[in-house]
Write a protein that holds these residues in place. Structure first.
Motif, PDB file in Angstrom:
ATOM      1  N   GLU A  41       0.983  -1.056   0.062  1.00 37.73           N
ATOM      2  CA  GLU A  41       0.049  -0.034  -0.077  1.00 37.73           C
ATOM      3  C   GLU A  41       0.815   1.053   0.043  1.00 37.73           C
ATOM      4  O   GLU A  41       0.119   2.317  -0.351  1.00 37.73           O
ATOM      5  CB  GLU A  41      -1.001   0.142   1.076  1.00 37.73           C
ATOM      6  N   ALA A  45      -1.780   2.793  -3.336  1.00 35.51           N
ATOM      7  CA  ALA A  45      -2.815   3.211  -2.463  1.00 35.51           C
ATOM      8  C   ALA A  45      -4.086   2.514  -2.854  1.00 35.51           C
ATOM      9  O   ALA A  45      -4.596   2.645  -3.961  1.00 35.51           O
ATOM     10  CB  ALA A  45      -3.042   4.672  -2.641  1.00 35.51           C
ATOM     11  N   ASN A  46      -4.875   2.001  -1.788  1.00 35.80           N
ATOM     12  CA  ASN A  46      -6.226   1.205  -2.331  1.00 35.80           C
ATOM     13  C   ASN A  46      -7.419   2.048  -1.542  1.00 35.80           C
ATOM     14  O   ASN A  46      -8.389   1.384  -1.528  1.00 35.80           O
ATOM     15  CB  ASN A  46      -5.925  -0.209  -1.666  1.00 35.80           C
ATOM     16  N   GLU A  47      -7.346   3.135  -1.278  1.00 33.22           N
ATOM     17  CA  GLU A  47      -8.306   3.622  -0.552  1.00 33.22           C
ATOM     18  C   GLU A  47      -8.978   4.732  -1.388  1.00 33.22           C
ATOM     19  O   GLU A  47      -9.996   5.526  -1.179  1.00 33.22           O
ATOM     20  CB  GLU A  47      -8.132   4.352   0.906  1.00 33.22           C
ATOM     21  N   SER A  48      -8.144   4.939  -2.475  1.00 32.28           N
ATOM     22  CA  SER A  48      -8.534   6.098  -3.242  1.00 32.28           C
ATOM     23  C   SER A  48      -9.989   5.977  -3.874  1.00 32.28           C
ATOM     24  O   SER A  48     -10.436   4.811  -4.420  1.00 32.28           O
ATOM     25  CB  SER A  48      -7.590   6.146  -4.318  1.00 32.28           C
TER      26      SER A  48
END
Ligand SMILES: *Cc1c(COP(=O)(O)O)cnc(C)c1O
Length: 416
Positions: A41, A45-48
């Motif tokens: 991460e 980025a995996n919260e975008s």
């Protein structure tokens, strides 16, 4: 078409999110045993927010592992959601596009590429002959045209079975019957007894489609055991969309398996070669020692990304069969246009009807022009006799016009 259908963006997104929710989620679930995780991460980025709109990229970051084969026996429970998406892709291809009988079923997987799919096929048949016929490796041979992709000599080398290249006619690129007979006679006198035929549905250099009957008729005349694999790595998403009926699919009982690459015509990411075969064959390459993998392993590669299956699924359901047909038809129209121009300039070329490759005899093409337009030569040396143009999505009439005009200008210059 029963499985291959066009869907709306919302339907696709919902289907993929549902699949991801059925997989293990490395963010939230306690998963202690896998030597795997989501992508790093710090880098991915995996919260975008924008990822929510791009389910394929979301799958890429969730990083499901599709290790093993999901049409046969059991599979890793952790990734069952996206494995189902892979099965849906395989059904669209095997049943809808290549007309496999649904009751009989089929096996297959999305491999790293056409090379592996071809090697997988040869591996399956080599082992079938070893196990079911008590054959010795030196009694098995691969037969395919000299225009066949180099993955077949690679398979021959790896699996230690001889490759018998068949001469083709210079102008039609069709395998020569005399050459098949001659190679077969030689092979029989060298102790070969079992044959693996690879027929091309679109060779890499010419797009030529081999009539598999040329081979099977002769092998049947000699009553020799054979298996037939179709290499549609390039042409598998083009040729079946032609007007004319053809029998290079599973309605032909002689066809046992097929390779079709999604990372060529379909413009899917690399890592999307597809292998499909009839039921009862793939078990010849079961690796029982793969005990840590649920359901063991029937594939050559081991770990592979489930995001590739989702990417292919998304492309197929974005178009649906009708839109895909339209897209291919446009490429064929551009090909027709190019051929007409070449005819008017008296330039000799090969084109398989219904395919979107034009291969021009090198003597008609100035080297500088070939270089400028990035034509691909058959051989990267002095012996080159051909240059090819592949009418892909990005090859538009504008570019072709410029190319033709330059040739015209040169012709005028030479004749003045
Ligand atoms: C491209 C191609 C292959 C090999 O595919 P990769 O995906 O590059 O491994 C095999 N056969 C044919 C006819 C091809 O055009």
């Amino acid at each position: 078409m029963k499985y291959w259908k066009k869907m709306s963006a919302n339907e696709r997104s919902e289907r993929i999110h549902q699949a991801l929710s059925e997989n293990i989620d490395f963010n939230t679930d306690a998963s202690l045993g896998y030597p795997a995780s989501r992508l790093d991460e710090k880098v991915f980025a995996n919260e975008s927010l924008f990822l929510k709109e791009m389910p394929v990229l979301q799958t890429f970051i969730a990083n499901p592992n599709h290790i093993g084969c999901h049409t046969f026996g059991t599979s890793e429970f952790a990734f069952r959601g996206t494995q189902e998406i892979e099965r849906e892709v395989l059904k669209m291809i095997a049943i809808d596009l290549f007309k496999a009988n649904e009751e009989e079923g089929f096996d297959g997987y999305i491999s790293p590429g056409g090379t592996e799919a071809n090697i997988q096929a040869v591996w399956v048949y080599r082992n079938l002959f070893l196990k079911q016929y008590n054959a010795l490796p030196q009694e098995i041979a691969i037969i395919a045209s000299e225009d066949t992709h180099y993955s077949i000599p690679k398979a021959s080398n790896l699996l230690m079975i001889d490759f018998l290249p068949i001469e083709v006619d210079f102008n039609t690129r069709a395998p020569k019957t005399e050459s098949i007979r001659a190679e077969l006679k030689k092979a029989l006198s060298n102790g070969k007894k079992y044959f693996i035929i690879v027929a091309n549905m679109g060779t890499t250099m010419f797009g030529s489609v081999d009539n598999p009957t040329l081979y099977t008729q002769i092998l049947e005349e000699y009553q020799l055991p054979y298996q037939l694999h179709i290499d549609g790595a390039y042409g598998g998403f083009v040729y079946p969309f032609s007007e004319q009926e053809n029998n290079i699919n599973f309605t032909n009982p002689q066809v046992s398996s097929l390779t079709i690459d999604a990372h060529k015509m379909l413009q899917a990411p690399y890592g999307t070669g597809i292998f499909v075969c009839r039921k009862g064959l793939i078990n010849n390459v079961l690796t029982k020692e793969a005990e840590y993998v649920e359901g063991l392993d029937l594939t050559l590669c081991g770990s592979r990304s489930g995001a590739n299956a989702v990417a292919v699924w998304t492309i197929l359901t974005t178009y649906g069969p009708h839109k895909w047909y339209e897209k291919i038809s446009i490429l064929k129209m551009r090909t027709n246009w190019l051929c007409k121009q070449l005819d008017s300039l008296s330039i000799a070329y090969f084109r398989e009807p219904e395919m979107n490759i034009v291969t021009i005899q090198a003597q008609y093409i100035d080297e500088k022009i070939a270089h400028k337009y990035n034509l691909v030569p058959q051989k990267h040396n002095q012996e080159n006799q051909w240059y090819k143009i592949v009418l892909m999505e990005h090859v538009e009439l504008e570019h072709l016009k410029d190319f033709i005009n330059e040739i015209k200008a040169l012709q005028m210059q030479m004749h003045s």
